[in-house]
Design an enzyme around this catalytic site. Structure first.
Site, mmCIF file in Angstrom:
data_model
loop_
_atom_site.group_PDB
_atom_site.id
_atom_site.type_symbol
_atom_site.label_atom_id
_atom_site.label_comp_id
_atom_site.label_asym_id
_atom_site.label_seq_id
_atom_site.Cartn_x
_atom_site.Cartn_y
_atom_site.Cartn_z
ATOM 1 N N ASP A 8 0.792 -1.115 0.000
ATOM 2 C CA ASP A 8 0.000 0.055 0.006
ATOM 3 C C ASP A 8 0.957 1.210 0.081
ATOM 4 O O ASP A 8 2.098 1.298 0.340
ATOM 5 C CB ASP A 8 -0.982 -0.105 1.305
ATOM 6 C CG ASP A 8 -1.978 1.288 1.026
ATOM 7 O OD1 ASP A 8 -2.535 1.157 0.086
ATOM 8 O OD2 ASP A 8 -2.062 1.997 2.005
ATOM 9 N N HIS A 152 -5.441 6.358 7.662
ATOM 10 C CA HIS A 152 -4.944 5.522 6.423
ATOM 11 C C HIS A 152 -3.415 5.836 6.884
ATOM 12 O O HIS A 152 -2.912 6.658 7.303
ATOM 13 C CB HIS A 152 -5.092 6.036 5.111
ATOM 14 C CG HIS A 152 -6.411 5.761 4.617
ATOM 15 N ND1 HIS A 152 -6.831 5.357 3.355
ATOM 16 C CD2 HIS A 152 -7.656 6.175 5.108
ATOM 17 C CE1 HIS A 152 -7.949 5.309 3.130
ATOM 18 N NE2 HIS A 152 -8.487 5.868 4.409
ATOM 19 N N ASP A 157 -2.381 -0.495 6.693
ATOM 20 C CA ASP A 157 -3.311 -0.901 5.851
ATOM 21 C C ASP A 157 -2.909 -2.160 4.898
ATOM 22 O O ASP A 157 -3.670 -3.096 4.828
ATOM 23 C CB ASP A 157 -3.611 0.156 4.774
ATOM 24 C CG ASP A 157 -4.622 1.321 5.280
ATOM 25 O OD1 ASP A 157 -4.732 1.330 6.565
ATOM 26 O OD2 ASP A 157 -4.846 2.075 4.631
#
Length: 241
Positions: A8, A152, A157
């Site tokens: 990610d 985030h 993540d």
């Protein structure tokens, strides 16, 4: 054994073609359908300001990355970590587009030329058509803890997505190991084994209670909700048990 890397990124914005840059990279290694504990995690100086609306999403400010390396300084380390693996990415075109742009600037090849790419968003849409398939929704569907995800973050993540991916594609069991280890005989096998006299003991038949039938039916409905189909439930609904 093919290494899988759950990946990610966090970025300054949404479009690498308009100058947006990568500011965080998080990777989690999977081997033999288990997280190995090996990770790659770097913050990156994007060489441009981070807009406030982006900071509101991931919490990363200009000050946080001011002393971090620029992408070109860590490109080789990243490329060597990813080379020859299968990348597991949620909404892969977004992250791959950003990383390819950064790699191109640094003089390295595209990810597709050296890695396989699996998009878990497309996989989830295939398994759960018409449902929400963002990461938080998948966490709820597969009972993966995302309570730390107030903002985030690339590494967090990736860790969450690794658990979702393993749950969505069958869990973390090492089937090969399970097949190699003989299991003890079940009660049914012991009852069916012939005695010295050649006689077999009769199998006991225990009818489930109404509460047990209800719990069984709820379990089938849960299986159907998670997997998108349950043959046992369909047969149960089409006729007598």
């Amino acid at each position: 054994m093919l290494r899988q890397i759950v990946l990610d990124t966090e970025t300054t914005g949404l479009d690498p073609q308009n100058g947006d840059r990568v500011i965080e990279i998080g990777c989690v290694e999977i081997a033999g359908r288990r997280r190995t504990g090996r990770v790659f995690h770097r913050y990156v100086n994007p060489e441009r300001p981070i807009p406030e609306d982006s900071t509101a999403i991931h919490g990363i400010t200009d000050a946080d990355v001011a002393e971090c390396p620029v992408f070109a300084e860590l490109a080789q380390e990243l490329f060597e970590f990813l080379d020859g693996t299968e990348l597991v990415i949620h909404n892969a075109p977004f992250d791959v587009g950003f990383l390819n742009m950064e790699l191109q600037r640094a003089g390295w090849p595209r990810l597709e030329d050296h890695c396989q790419i699996l998009d878990t968003l497309q996989e989830a849409r295939h398994r759960h058509p018409g449902q929400k398939n963002d990461l938080d929704s998948l966490c709820g569907r597969y009972e993966v803890d995302n309570s730390r995800r107030d903002k985030h973050g690339a590494l967090l993540d990736s860790e969450i997505l690794a658990d979702v991916f393993l749950a969505m594609t069958g869990g973390q069991e090492d089937l090969a190991l399970a097949a190699e280890e003989p299991s003890p005989a079940s009660a049914a096998e012991r009852l069916l084994a012939p005695e010295e006299t050649g006689q077999r003991e009769p199998l006991p038949v225990v009818e489930p209670t109404a509460a047990e039938w209800e719990a069984h039916h709820r379990l089938l409905e849960r299986i159907q909700e998670v997997s998108g189909g349950c043959l046992w439930l369909e047969r149960e609904e089409s006729g007598p048990r």
